[in-house]
Motif scaffolding. Structure first.
Motif, mmCIF file in Angstrom:
data_model
loop_
_atom_site.group_PDB
_atom_site.id
_atom_site.type_symbol
_atom_site.label_atom_id
_atom_site.label_comp_id
_atom_site.label_asym_id
_atom_site.label_seq_id
_atom_site.Cartn_x
_atom_site.Cartn_y
_atom_site.Cartn_z
ATOM 1 N N GLU A 122 -23.708 -27.271 -13.429
ATOM 2 C CA GLU A 122 -22.582 -27.408 -12.500
ATOM 3 C C GLU A 122 -21.802 -26.106 -12.405
ATOM 4 O O GLU A 122 -21.387 -25.696 -11.305
ATOM 5 N N MET A 123 -21.592 -25.430 -13.525
ATOM 6 C CA MET A 123 -20.880 -24.157 -13.510
ATOM 7 C C MET A 123 -21.653 -23.116 -12.699
ATOM 8 O O MET A 123 -21.066 -22.321 -11.949
ATOM 9 N N ARG A 125 -23.877 -23.757 -10.223
ATOM 10 C CA ARG A 125 -23.866 -24.132 -8.808
ATOM 11 C C ARG A 125 -22.538 -23.776 -8.160
ATOM 12 O O ARG A 125 -22.483 -23.382 -6.989
ATOM 13 N N GLN A 126 -21.435 -23.943 -8.912
ATOM 14 C CA GLN A 126 -20.120 -23.582 -8.374
ATOM 15 C C GLN A 126 -20.020 -22.099 -8.036
ATOM 16 O O GLN A 126 -19.212 -21.706 -7.201
ATOM 17 N N ARG A 127 -20.868 -21.291 -8.673
ATOM 18 C CA ARG A 127 -20.894 -19.850 -8.390
ATOM 19 C C ARG A 127 -21.902 -19.493 -7.307
ATOM 20 O O ARG A 127 -22.158 -18.319 -7.044
ATOM 21 N N SER A 160 -26.710 -31.963 -10.285
ATOM 22 C CA SER A 160 -26.088 -30.665 -10.554
ATOM 23 C C SER A 160 -26.995 -29.480 -10.255
ATOM 24 O O SER A 160 -26.507 -28.364 -10.065
#
Length: 335
Positions: A122-123, A125-127, A160
């Protein structure tokens, strides 16, 4: 409109860099894969272990330690998740601006992977990074709670990650020799994870145009959901094309490999540079795959890779996805 992406790699350069690819090995199986990759000296591929067992981290220049002490056994997914959240600053330093692709590797029978992998994914993908996970499901005999934890972890990963390849230990056992020792069996499982995780760095390693190839990979893998991976080996120089087509039809013709027909297919063709691989062979292999696996495939990327020492052998690595996550996760891969 059907889109076929062909990688032009007739003359493969000697460039050994994987251009911002981070492989994060989580838990025991994940760290075993990293050690195999380190032994193969993949220059430019960043290997980052993530584990509660700190002894597994010391041989790597960068790592994600979980917890304050070595508590590798009996860890629940929730504990691993919380310890991973506590390490967000460390993970952010791993996912630095040079990172373009993240590959997560591990066994979902381990609470470390079930808890940590979705957080890291998830971290990433957020980037805006491309995130691929290669994971192994536990034996059904390991118990209901273990299977429930693994399946929850797999569902979270499919939400995710861009693409998730999940193998089943039960399915693998059906295809391996019954005489294998436990150590030999798990070594084979680690090797299967390793071969699958290598797809992306193998494609980028010889590239003279990495940014273009990364964009092509995103076209195939981005938001593709649960994917399936199969390896085929065709030996013998005589009638190699006919043998390749026959093996493809035998493998995919009489079974539903995906819950839905494949929409995206990535074909990696390894061949000996001393044995000519011509356009006629490639196009007929593509046609056979489309007929048996994905008649309506929207994207089809082909990556020919020269591998010295194969002789007349042709190796096909086939990653296929329906482009969506099925409601019921058919994680028993077709290996």
């Amino acid at each position: 409109m059907e889109e076929t992406v062909l990688s032009s790699q007739d003359a493969l350069p000697t460039v050994s860099n994987c251009y911002g690819v981070k492989m994060i090995g989580i838990g025991g199986a994940g760290c075993s894969v990293l050690k195999k990759m380190a032994d193969q000296a993949y220059t430019g591929l960043h290997l980052i272990p993530c584990h509660t067992d700190f002894t597994q981290l010391v041989t790597f220049p960068q790592a994600i330690p979980l917890g304050m002490r070595d508590l590798g056994l009996g860890l629940t997914a929730e504990q691993a998740r919380q310890w991973t959240l506590d390490q967000q600053a460390v993970i952010s330093s791993v996912l630095n601006p040079e990172t373009k692709i993240v590959i997560l590797v591990g066994g979902l029978g381990d609470g470390t992977v079930a808890g940590a992998a979705p957080v890291i994914a998830e971290m990433a993908r957020q980037r805006g990074l491309l995130v691929v996970a290669c994971v192994m499901m536990p034996f059904a005999s390991e118990g209901y709670e273990t299977m429930q934890m693994a399946e929850r972890g797999l569902k979270q990963l499919t939400q995710s990650c861009d693409s998730v390849v999940a193998f089943s230990l039960d399915k693998l056992a059906e295809n391996l020799n019954d005489d294998l020792s436990i150590a030999e069996f798990y070594a084979a499982a680690d090797e299967l994870l390793c071969q699958t995780a290598r797809i992306v760095p193998d494609i980028l390693k010889p590239s003279e145009t990495p940014d273009s190839d990364i964009q092509e990979l995103k076209t195939v893998l981005e938001a593709s959901g649960l994917a399936f991976y199969t390896q085929l080996s065709i030996k013998g120089s005589q009638q190699r094309l006919e043998a390749s087509v026959a093996k493809i039809k035998q493998t995919f013709g009489n079974q539903r490999t995906l819950p839905h027909e494949a929409q995206r297919i990535l074909l990696v063709v390894q061949y000996d540079p001393l044995q000519a691989l011509n356009t006629h062979e490639i196009r007929n292999i593509i046609q056979a795959l489309k007929q048996t696996l994905g008649r309506r495939a929207a994207v089809f990327k082909v990556a020919p890779l020269a591998s010295e020492g194969l002789g007349s052998e042709l190796r096909l690595g086939i990653l296929s996805s329906s482009g969506r996550t099925p409601e019921v996760l058919e994680w028993a891969n077709t290996y």
